[in-house]
Design an enzyme around this catalytic site. Structure first.
Site, short mmCIF file in Angstrom:
data_model
loop_
_atom_site.label_atom_id
_atom_site.label_comp_id
_atom_site.label_asym_id
_atom_site.label_seq_id
_atom_site.Cartn_x
_atom_site.Cartn_y
_atom_site.Cartn_z
CD GLU A 49 7.90 -0.23 5.55
OE1 GLU A 49 7.53 -0.49 4.37
OE2 GLU A 49 7.88 -1.08 6.47
CG PHE A 111 14.54 -12.55 10.19
CD1 PHE A 111 14.13 -12.99 8.93
CD2 PHE A 111 13.64 -11.86 10.97
CE1 PHE A 111 12.84 -12.75 8.47
CE2 PHE A 111 12.35 -11.62 10.53
CZ PHE A 111 11.95 -12.07 9.28
CD GLN A 112 12.10 -8.45 9.01
OE1 GLN A 112 11.98 -7.92 10.11
NE2 GLN A 112 11.11 -8.55 8.15
CE LYS A 161 13.07 -6.56 19.38
NZ LYS A 161 12.46 -7.81 18.87
CG MET A 470 7.64 13.42 -19.55
SD MET A 470 7.26 14.87 -20.56
CE MET A 470 6.97 16.10 -19.31
#
Ligand SMILES: Cc1ncc(C[n+]2csc(CCOP(=O)(O)OP(=O)(O)O)c2C)c(N)n1
Ligand SMILES: [Mg+2]
Lengths: 554, 161
Positions: A49, A111-112, A161, A470
């Site tokens: 993602e 969940f999630q 959802k 760097m």
């Protein structure tokens, strides 16, 4: 007409002119992906993602159109966090959609479930949780409006959802009304008049242009202004390309790794005209000695930027393009004089340079320079973060807006490659390079699969110095060469590219650089080039952190 | 210096978190914050008291303005305005001290709103200074609980924010 929340979402995206979205599916976005299956929208499936959101960001920066990405709830959503912060810091128009658990489970650690609107509140311009499918169209249109107007930025829309699954009567929403959001477009006339007068009276003007010029598509106006008043122009990292660097009035970049000419000019000017720039500490160094003799004009669309870091004598809030046109109407042609000669002299005396004399190892600067030559300056250059980024900024000559794509404010390693993919999706006919470090490229290397699958011929030039360069440079200069955990290993990039069915080349000698670049450009596949470069090369000149910008190491 | 801001915001979920988060994130000090619906149910009004210099105040105001849910901000510190805060104080007052406590209540034009064998609840409204003075005066009588609303304020006369 009965439509599901997901169908309304897709319909609204199409109404907004969206053609491409970058995303990754999961449980909470199943209804959205189901609706997507029937639509004409192009969906680019990334491998992470974070890749999706950086690609959307790169797409936005390259095209000027808002980037769109989508992720599932919980881990999908939290994987967007870096990308949102990145887009927020650099004012990139982006709309991110996340799935969320069903409404009845909200707040129960389902969940999630992750409170993504809470998490992203400080790193988005605004965010929404859609609680009713009937609100979907209005919220989506508001999200695009907010993301793309005023000072652009990312907006997140979180969709449970059951909201995307729910069917409601669709009615087209009316015009957007946001009573708390009305960006100023036109500059206040009195303020513009005062600034115009200050410009006419100044003897040693300098223009300091930032990313706001690019966001406002105001490069033409900037050039007109500079030429009319014969003012030297320096740009920030974000402003690279806003003013052609091959123009006689260009000073290149200013700040920590800017040119001496730019920093000296800022320190000596009597009028600093800041346009769409925000006086970042990487630009100003020690604030008290930044433009100490100058009156400051600050033109910005975001009123909160004015007076945030430095005192301003002539503030003008408004759209940069509109304000520049207002100013141009009030100015008269000025003639060059001693100041312009002095600046010319600095440019001649202190060009950016690197040492080619030992000739054994490839100088990383040389790679950036050759990329410019080989592509005739027509490429889109994305960068990672670190030395590679600074060399890309210094040694490629930028002449067009939207040709330099880099994580400025957040400094996100792993940004460049997915951003290059997004840029290539948005500009299929351009040559796209990611100038990368061996450390950074390993942060989102999985997107090679995305580039291969969608046949995106991006080129990655890895400046492989075997170090987190760097950081090593700072350890060398400020920590007594104690290289604590900065040597870093990498896989065999050539084999890795081949494993992904991309092309991989390696260059170890200076004379290999040009042929290998030409080969890469000719290839229709994504290419990884492993440039084995001088390991302990430093980015110079340099203003030590917190130092005065006129005192540069080199 | 203390500044009193009257802020109109969308009455939407999360707006309080957005405002509070902005203050803590940018290191601005909130002295007090009171919020409630206005006459228009879609709009809430906050009264925010901040302790800062004028340059910081400018940043506070501008950053608040950037929040999409913030509709209007007025610094009413310099306007003639009415300001009130409400306090409820539970005092453990034994029979022997009740008379004294009641006298204090009277002097401060406060009210006793609950009376039980071991304690009293006192309600008072007024400026922060007045409430502070009341609290100080009551302290010798064992304050067991205390709750304040934070200041609300409104401009005098017909002028609106
Ligand atoms: C995500 C992230 N982690 C850590 C850093 C700190 N950091 C800045 S530059 C740098 C080194 C980058 O190494 P490399 O990609 O090899 O580039 P080089 O400087 O060697 O060109 C690091 C670790 C960062 N900017 N971003
Ligand atoms: Mg490196």
């Amino acid at each position: 007409m009965k439509l599901s929340g997901a169908q309304i979402l897709i319909k609204s995206l199409i109404e907004e002119g969206v053609d491409t979205i970058f995303g990754y599916p999961g449980g909470a976005v199943l209804p959205i992906y189901d609706a997507l299956y029937d639509s004409d929208l192009r969906h680019i499936l990334t491998r992470h993602e974070q890749g999706a959101i950086h690609a959307a960001d790169g797409y936005a920066r390259a095209t000027g159109r808002p980037g769109v990405c989508i992720a599932t709830s919980g881990p999908g959503a939290t994987n967007l966090v870096t990308g949102l912060a990145n887009a927020y810091m650099d004012s990139v128009p982006l709309v991110a959609f996340t799935g969320q658990v069903v409404r009845s489970m909200l707040g129960r650690d389902a969940f999630q479930e992750a409170d993504i609107t809470g998490i992203t509140q400080p790193i988005t311009k605004h965010n929404y949780l859609v609680k009713d499918a009937a609100d979907m169209a209005e919220i989506v249109h508001k999200a695009f409006h907010i993301a793309t107007t005023g000072r652009p930025g990312p907006v997140l829309v979180d969709i449970p959802k059951d909201v995307s699954a729910e069917e409601v009567d669709y009615t087209k929403p009316g015009p957007i009304s946001l009573r708390g959001y009305k960006p100023t477009v036109k500059g206040n006339i009195a303020a513009v008049n005062r600034a115009a007068k200050a410009i006419m009276q100044s003897e040693r003007p300098v223009i300091y242009a930032g990313g706001g010029v690019i966001n406002a598509s105001a490069s033409e106006e900037l050039k007109k202004l500079a030429e009319l008043i014969v003012a030297p122009v320096t740009t920030t990292l974000m402003g690279l390309g806003a003013f052609p660097e091959d123009h006689p009035l260009s000073l290149g970049m200013l700040g920590m790794h800017g040119t001496k000419a730019a920093n000296y000019a800022v320190c000596d000017c009597d009028l600093l005209i800041a346009i769409g720039a925000r006086f970042d500490d990487r630009v100003t160094g020690k604030v008290e000695s930044f433009a100490p003799e100058a009156k400051i004009i600050h033109i910005d669309v975001d009123p909160a930027e004015i007076g945030k870091n430095v005192r301003v004598d002539f503030p003008i809030v408004g759209d940069v393009k509109v304000v520049l046109n207002q100013l141009l109407e009030r100015l008269e042609k000025k003639l060059p004089g001693a100041w312009q000669d002095k600046v010319k002299q600095w440019k001649k005396e202190y060009p950016l340079r690197y040492d080619l004399k030992d000739g054994k190892a490839i100088k990383p600067q040389h790679v950036a320079k050759k990329i410019h030559e080989v592509t005739e300056g027509k490429a889109i250059i994305a960068t990672e973060v670190g030395q590679n980024q600074m060399w890309a900024a210094q040694f490629y000559t930028y002449t067009r807006p939207r040709s330099f794509i880099s994580s400025g404010g957040l400094g996100t390693m792993g940004y460049g490659f997915p951003a290059a993919i997004g840029a290539q999706v948005g500009c299929p006919n351009d040559i796209v390079f990611d100038i990368a470090g061996d450390g950074s490229i390993q942060m989102n290397i999985q997107e090679l699969a995305t580039a291969v699958y969608y046949e995106l011929p991006v080129n990655v030039a890895i400046l492989n110095n075997g170090y987190l360069g760097m950081v090593r440079q700072w350890q060398e200069l400020f920590y007594n060469r104690r290289y604590s955990h900065t040597p870093i290993t990498a896989p065999d990039f050539v084999k890795l590219a081949e494993a992904y069915d991309a092309e991989g080349y390696r260059a170890e000698k200076p004379e290999d650089v040009e042929p290998v670049l030409k080969q890469a450009i000719e290839s229709s596949k994504p290419v990884l080039i492993d440039f084995i470069v001088e390991p302990e090369e430093n980015v110079m000149p340099m203003v030590p952190p917190g130092g005065e910008i006129k005192n540069m190491l080199d | 210096m203390l500044h009193t801001l009257a802020v109109l915001v969308e009455n939407s979920p999360g707006v309080l978190a957005r405002v509070a988060g902005l203050f803590s994130r940018r290191g601005f000090n909130i002295e007090s914050l009171a919020v409630g619906k206005t006459d228009d149910p879609t709009v809430s009004r906050m009264t925010i008291v901040v302790d800062c210099d004028s340059r910081t105040l400018e940043q506070v105001t501008k950053q608040l303005h950037k929040l999409i849910d913030v509709i209007k901000i007025s610094d009413i510190t310099q306007d003639a305005h009415v300001e009130r805060e409400l306090v409820l104080i539970k005092v453990h007052a034994e029979r022997a001290h009740r008379i004294e406590v009641m006298q204090i209540v009277e002097i401060f034009r406060a009210r006793v709103v609950d009376y039980s064998p071991k304690s009293l609840i006192i309600e008072a409204t007024g400026s922060a200074e007045k409430l502070n003075a009341l609290i100080d005066t009551l302290r010798p009588y064992v304050i067991s609980e205390l709750v304040r609303t934070g200041k609300v304020a409104i401009i005098r006369g017909s002028k609106k924010i």
